[in-house]
Write a protein that holds these residues in place. Structure first.
Motif, short mmCIF file in Angstrom:
data_model
loop_
_atom_site.label_atom_id
_atom_site.label_comp_id
_atom_site.label_asym_id
_atom_site.label_seq_id
_atom_site.Cartn_x
_atom_site.Cartn_y
_atom_site.Cartn_z
N GLU A 153 2.14 15.39 8.08
CA GLU A 153 3.14 15.41 7.15
C GLU A 153 4.43 15.59 7.72
OE1 GLU A 153 2.31 15.99 3.79
OE2 GLU A 153 4.21 15.73 3.40
N PRO A 154 5.53 14.76 7.31
CA PRO A 154 5.14 13.81 6.26
C PRO A 154 4.36 12.59 7.12
CG PRO A 154 7.37 13.27 7.46
CD PRO A 154 6.98 14.81 7.88
N ALA A 155 4.03 11.83 6.12
CA ALA A 155 3.25 10.65 6.60
C ALA A 155 3.99 9.47 7.60
CB ALA A 155 2.79 9.68 5.55
N ILE A 156 3.57 9.09 8.86
CA ILE A 156 4.36 8.54 9.62
C ILE A 156 3.75 7.02 9.85
CG2 ILE A 156 3.25 9.43 11.63
CD1 ILE A 156 6.00 9.42 12.98
N ALA A 157 4.39 6.09 10.09
CA ALA A 157 3.79 4.84 10.03
C ALA A 157 4.02 4.29 11.57
CB ALA A 157 4.16 3.78 8.86
N SER B 115 0.91 -1.35 -0.20
CA SER B 115 -0.01 -0.12 0.06
C SER B 115 0.90 1.38 0.17
CB SER B 115 -0.79 0.00 1.32
OG SER B 115 0.18 0.14 2.47
N ARG B 116 0.09 2.40 0.25
CA ARG B 116 1.25 3.67 0.45
C ARG B 116 2.34 3.42 1.34
NH1 ARG B 116 -0.83 7.58 4.17
NH2 ARG B 116 -2.72 6.59 5.18
N LEU B 117 3.41 4.14 1.13
CA LEU B 117 4.46 3.89 1.95
C LEU B 117 4.70 5.41 2.63
CD1 LEU B 117 6.97 2.32 -0.46
CD2 LEU B 117 5.86 1.17 1.26
N SER B 118 5.39 5.29 3.90
CA SER B 118 5.71 6.43 4.60
C SER B 118 7.11 6.66 4.75
CB SER B 118 4.95 6.10 6.16
OG SER B 118 5.89 5.18 6.71
N LYS B 119 7.58 7.83 5.22
CA LYS B 119 8.80 8.08 5.24
C LYS B 119 9.51 7.83 6.55
CE LYS B 119 11.24 9.61 2.16
NZ LYS B 119 11.61 8.75 1.22
N ILE B 120 8.71 7.70 7.64
CA ILE B 120 9.12 7.40 8.94
C ILE B 120 8.35 6.14 9.45
CG2 ILE B 120 9.39 8.53 11.16
CD1 ILE B 120 9.07 11.39 10.06
N ILE B 121 8.94 5.41 10.18
CA ILE B 121 8.16 4.31 10.88
C ILE B 121 8.60 4.28 12.35
CG2 ILE B 121 8.02 1.78 11.07
CD1 ILE B 121 8.22 1.60 8.20
N VAL B 122 7.58 4.21 13.24
CA VAL B 122 7.81 4.10 14.73
C VAL B 122 7.55 2.82 15.14
CG1 VAL B 122 7.34 4.95 16.98
CG2 VAL B 122 7.49 6.48 15.17
N LEU C 180 1.51 -4.42 4.82
CA LEU C 180 2.75 -4.02 5.25
C LEU C 180 3.17 -4.42 6.82
CD1 LEU C 180 3.08 -0.44 3.79
CD2 LEU C 180 4.39 -2.34 3.11
N ALA C 181 2.52 -5.07 7.16
CA ALA C 181 2.69 -5.83 8.65
C ALA C 181 3.30 -7.17 8.65
CB ALA C 181 1.39 -6.04 9.33
N LEU D 211 11.89 -1.35 -0.71
CA LEU D 211 10.66 -0.95 -1.37
C LEU D 211 10.74 0.55 -1.69
CD1 LEU D 211 7.77 -2.67 0.66
CD2 LEU D 211 8.36 -3.04 -1.83
N GLY D 212 12.13 1.19 -1.10
CA GLY D 212 11.98 2.55 -1.24
C GLY D 212 11.08 3.41 -0.56
N GLY D 213 10.80 2.80 0.66
CA GLY D 213 9.83 3.49 1.56
C GLY D 213 10.35 4.32 2.58
N ALA D 214 10.57 3.93 3.80
CA ALA D 214 10.99 4.74 4.96
C ALA D 214 12.52 4.87 5.03
CB ALA D 214 10.53 4.14 6.34
#
Lengths: 354, 253
Positions: free
Chosen positions: A153-157, A109-116, A139-140, A178-181
């Motif tokens: 902003e930016p999207a965070i996951a 699905s859509r990707l985020s730049k930050i993952i916590v 993505l889980a 994937l070129g995501g976070a």
């Protein structure tokens, strides 16, 4: 004959730990400590090699090299190759795994730049009820939950995992493939070490002691690994504005939570390491290897001091800090878009009306 | 090896406040089965699986189920991949009482040799310890074995015609070097996964009877690893059922 009477080393052999013990012995002997000088056969001007030999002798080995060989041989069939393991290509890659998944019809699905990364179920329940987050099962990792913001902003996951680093670094590798976070933060509870840290204290991790096993896959052998200093500063600035006791600290990463020995804890207390948990060193090492940014933010849940561990006397304080610290961290890293923010005055009125 | 006096942070420290405040699990299982594949979790949650949701013995962000038939209670713990949460949950069960006697894994594995294909099921007898967790529970060593009698019982129920295999337990999936891979094959490893050595080691230390079974989901070929999970769901569920029976049989006797 081995004499453990004055030895301070743990019974579980650990080369990283023994190196530190040797350095401590050298320091004490050079400072004139008679016990240390005695352990070095009366040598009051020893070198590091002398300290290494003394520690090896105390463990029943003739030399440091022999002790090192024994420990490495005993640490697994492939442990002897650890020195350059990180630099060798893997037979199994995230890119290959993603290609296999896509061949079966899977699309991210859509990707985020930050993952916590979080490790407590309560935060997953909170996100489940938060209209600002959407759950994204695609993505889980297996048996976990993954949420992406829709108003920041930016999207965070937020990836909600069981404790432990394996699934976390696996997900980091997949995201990079994937070129995501490109920014990763572990948000977790931790144990405090020593008298200077209270339950309910927030800390941002600058350095982690690599006792985790996983970091050896990603970096050359070393005692510690550092977080991205810019990310540390940014997280600390945001958190300290709401939690004045929040400090930048170092942590000892140990993958088995109930296997911390008193000797190890005392050693790290003496070395100025304030926290113990199970993921940070793996996160920071994987991030350095993958060329992305990372740190960990930890809430102290229990404290080891004077030889005993105690849980927080007030668990609700820890829970409150944990929840509020998480919200502050998200706002620091990815603020809500202005148009999405709730007017607190209106919210209060609505609450009162209700 | 360490004794309990060396370990200041224990399940009693962690669970103590919960017990003091009145928390007590309703049922303690005679055995726990760990699994890491979401297909098993979905099956356990469905009406066709012999389980009910268990909320008082769960691990953070994981799903836990208790067997719901009339037999002795068995816990199914569906975790993220990796051994850390698994050994923590084992420590909790051991602390809570003597009821839990068995610990098992039913998971997927990569085949490192020819002759094992996707969907094949094997019982694991021994694990090479490249996992990072096992040396917290046992003195240093290259291998750790499951319980011999339980492994035999699993083989009889799961695949009596195949010998128990040796697995290479690693702690991350994307860092298998060629040299490591070759060393593991030279040490007679036939499959690889990420949890079994940790389970066998922790179980020995905690005096639990351990065993494991894997379904091959990936195959190593000259051009790299090939995966196919579509053929693993049913063998995984069947292996879980077989392990439940193998855990119950000696207790019921």
């Amino acid at each position: 004959m081995t004499d453990f009477a004055h030895s301070t080393v743990p019974k579980r052999p650990n080369l990283h730990y023994l190196k530190r013990v040797a350095k401590d012995l050298l320091r004490d002997a050079l400072a004139g400590d008679p016990t240390a000088v005695n352990r070095l056969s009366g040598n009051a001007s020893p070198k590091l090699a002398d300290a290494h030999r003394a520690i090896a002798n105390e463990h029943g080995h003739r030399s440091w090299a022999e002790l090192k060989h024994t420990i490495q041989e005993g640490n697994g069939v492939v442990a002897a190759r650890r020195a350059n393991r990180h630099a060798m290509p893997s037979t199994n890659t995230a890119a290959g795994f993603m290609a296999s998944a896509k061949a079966t019809g899977w699309e991210p699905s859509r990707l985020s730049k930050i993952i916590v990364f979080v490790f407590q179920s309560g935060l997953a329940r909170t996100l489940d009820q938060d209209p600002g987050f959407d759950e994204e099962p695609s993505l889980a990792p297996g048996n976990s939950r993954f949420f992406i913001s829709n108003d920041r902003e930016p999207a965070i996951a937020v990836s909600c995992l069981s404790p432990g680093a394996t699934a976390m670094v696996n997900q980091m590798e997949n995201q990079v493939a994937l070129g995501g976070a490109d920014t990763f933060i572990a948000y977790n509870l931790a144990g405090g070490i020593g008298p200077d840290i209270e339950p309910g204290t927030l800390s941002v991790v600058a350095t982690a002691v690599r006792d985790d096993g996983i970091s050896d896959h990603y970096l050359a052998p070393a005692d510690t690994v550092d977080a991205d200093p810019l990310l540390v500063e940014r997280a600390h600035q945001g958190l300290a504005s709401q939690f004045p006791s929040c400090e930048i600290r170092s942590t000892w990463t140990n993958p088995a939570v109930y296997r911390q020995t008193a000797e190890e804890l005392q050693h790290y207390a003496d070395s100025g390491v304030s926290l113990v948990e199970s993921e940070a060193a793996s996160l920071l090492a994987a991030a350095q290897s993958l060329g992305v940014s990372a740190t960990a933010v930890l809430v102290t849940a229990s404290v080891w001091n004077n030889g005993a561990s105690q849980s927080a006397e007030n668990p609700s304080l820890v829970a409150t800090t944990h929840k509020q610290g998480f919200a502050t961290l998200l706002d620091t890293l990815a603020p809500r878009r202005l148009s999405e923010r709730t007017d607190p005055t209106t919210a209060q009125t609505e609450d009162e009306d209700a | 090896m360490m004794n309990d006096n060396d370990l200041p942070y224990t399940p009693a420290t962690f669970l103590g406040w919960a017990l003091k405040s009145g928390w007590k699990p309703e049922v303690l299982p005679v055995g726990v089965i760990f699994t890491f594949q979401p297909t098993v979790e979905r099956w356990a949650r469905s009406s066709s699986g012999p389980f009910g949701v268990c909320t008082d013995l769960t691990v953070s962000n994981a799903a836990t189920f208790m067997s719901s038939d009339d037999g002795l209670p068995i816990l199914l713990s569906c975790l993220n991949p990796g051994g850390a949460s698994m050994v923590t949950q084992l420590e909790h069960l051991r602390f809570l009482g003597d009821e839990t006697r068995f610990a098992g894994i039913v998971g997927t594995a990569g085949s490192m040799i020819g002759g094992l294909n996707i969907g094949d099921v094997r019982v694991v007898g021994t694990a090479l310890r490249s996992d990072g967790i096992s040396d917290r529970y046992l003195p240093p060593g290259n291998e750790v074995a499951g319980d011999e009698a339980f492994t035999k019982a699993l083989r009889e129920r799961i695949n009596p015609h195949a010998e128990a295999v040796k697995t290479w337990t690693v702690d991350v999936p994307y860092r298998m070097t060629n040299a490591d891979h070759e060393a593991a094959v030279a040490a007679k490893a036939q499959v690889t996964e990420m949890e079994i050595a940790s389970l066998f080691a922790a179980s020995r230390c905690l005096d639990l009877t351990a065993g494991a079974a894997v379904v091959v989901s990936d195959v190593s070929r000259a051009d790299g690893w090939h995966s196919d999970w579509s053929d693993t769901a049913e063998p995984l569920n069947n292996a879980v059922l077989s392990m439940i029976h193998a855990m119950r049989a000696p207790v019921a006797q």
